[in-house]
Design an enzyme around this catalytic site. Sequence first.
Site, PDB file in Angstrom:
ATOM      1  N   PRO A 102       9.796   7.740  -2.591  1.00  0.00           N
ATOM      2  CA  PRO A 102       8.896   6.920  -3.422  1.00  0.00           C
ATOM      3  C   PRO A 102       7.502   7.539  -3.538  1.00  0.00           C
ATOM      4  O   PRO A 102       6.744   7.166  -4.419  1.00  0.00           O
ATOM      5  CB  PRO A 102       8.855   5.575  -2.698  1.00  0.00           C
ATOM      6  N   GLU A 129      12.707   5.758   7.249  1.00  0.00           N
ATOM      7  CA  GLU A 129      11.370   5.973   6.679  1.00  0.00           C
ATOM      8  C   GLU A 129      11.229   7.364   6.067  1.00  0.00           C
ATOM      9  O   GLU A 129      10.132   7.758   5.686  1.00  0.00           O
ATOM     10  CB  GLU A 129      10.289   5.756   7.734  1.00  0.00           C
ATOM     11  N   ARG A 171      24.022  14.806 -18.408  1.00  0.00           N
ATOM     12  CA  ARG A 171      24.251  14.554 -19.829  1.00  0.00           C
ATOM     13  C   ARG A 171      23.489  15.522 -20.725  1.00  0.00           C
ATOM     14  O   ARG A 171      23.766  15.602 -21.926  1.00  0.00           O
ATOM     15  CB  ARG A 171      23.938  13.093 -20.187  1.00  0.00           C
ATOM     16  N   ASP A 186      17.079  10.094 -28.338  1.00  0.00           N
ATOM     17  CA  ASP A 186      16.831   9.444 -27.050  1.00  0.00           C
ATOM     18  C   ASP A 186      15.381   8.985 -26.962  1.00  0.00           C
ATOM     19  O   ASP A 186      14.479   9.741 -27.287  1.00  0.00           O
ATOM     20  CB  ASP A 186      17.065  10.411 -25.876  1.00  0.00           C
TER      21      ASP A 186
HETATM   22  C1  JB8 Z   1      14.105   6.380   2.412  1.00  0.00           C
HETATM   23  O1  JB8 Z   1      12.622   3.917  -3.404  1.00  0.00           O
HETATM   24  B1  JB8 Z   1      13.021   5.236  -3.392  1.00  0.00           B
HETATM   25  C2  JB8 Z   1      13.407   5.890  -2.066  1.00  0.00           C
HETATM   26  C3  JB8 Z   1      13.369   5.159  -0.882  1.00  0.00           C
HETATM   27  C4  JB8 Z   1      13.697   5.808   0.308  1.00  0.00           C
HETATM   28  C5  JB8 Z   1      14.063   7.152   0.321  1.00  0.00           C
HETATM   29  C6  JB8 Z   1      14.104   7.861  -0.870  1.00  0.00           C
HETATM   30  C7  JB8 Z   1      13.764   7.227  -2.065  1.00  0.00           C
HETATM   31  C8  JB8 Z   1      14.323   7.491   1.653  1.00  0.00           C
HETATM   32  N1  JB8 Z   1      13.742   5.369   1.599  1.00  0.00           N
HETATM   33  O2  JB8 Z   1      12.970   5.990  -4.535  1.00  0.00           O
END
Ligand code: JB8
Length: 283
Positions: A102, A129, A171, A186
């Site tokens: 994230p 985490e 794709r 698209d």
């Molecule tokens: C542990 O929300 B996400 C996301 C969350 C995650 C990991 C990778 C991506 C790895 N939590 O995009």
Amino acid sequence: MRIDVVTIFPEYLRPLDVSLVGKARARGQLDVRVHDLRRWTHDRHHTVDDTPYGGGPGMVMKPEPWGEALDEVLGTPAGAEPADAEPAVTGPELPTIVVPTPSGRPFTQELAQRLSTLPWLVFTPARYEGIDRRVVEEYAARYPLHEVSVGDYVLAGGEAPVLVMVEAIARLLPGVLGNAESHRDDSFAPGPMAALLEGPVYTKPPRWRDREVPEVLTSGHHGRVARWRRDEALRRTSQHRPELIERCDPESLDRHDLAVLAELGWCLDRDGRFGRGSVDVEE
Ligand code: JB8
């Protein structure tokens, strides 16, 4: 294209066996290999996580299993190499590592297009985490590596983002969709229609539960159909993604576009950008 995925939930990647990606694999256009990270653990419990240094909630993925897994998958010897040794992986087969997180850069259609031109992608979806930072630093020093986020929400791990990214990339591979025209319209594809959301679509029957298909679509006037679709795209973009209107280049719009946007409350400001004046026409 070759794609490797290293994960503690190989079964989570089963959707890659079906539909568009599954068919591309069956046709030999895509070589997907899913690996269980626990193969590279050595203790009886196949431990992949540990408590975070500095304290705090949750667990962190240990570096050793990732290091051994990536060394093997990427094709490098596990041990140290002499400084003058030939690199084990070179040239057009150099893998690019994609780390879902994230806190990564946004995954966009532009990034999907760039990744779709590469011969070999290695995805490292984490759980808990995330992965010990040193793993990302180690492999970023040896390979192209992108930390990528699929959106501003928090999932329990990177596997679902891998499904999203692999589908968006697959794709775009030559011959995976029926014809090259399929990409042109698209939403988010570069071009004159760039960054406009697509409007509504209809099919038979012409009346369903007393609801008619818009008359223009059955009129046979190709010019009027194109104009109507563009008006609908502008309305939808204005409603759902006003920031796309704000940052669009007014030069890419014709007089009719400007009239539709004016109707929706948009006007050009002094520096030639769109703003929504003082009139609130939302809802
Ligand atoms: C542990 O929300 B996400 C996301 C969350 C995650 C990991 C990778 C991506 C790895 N939590 O995009």
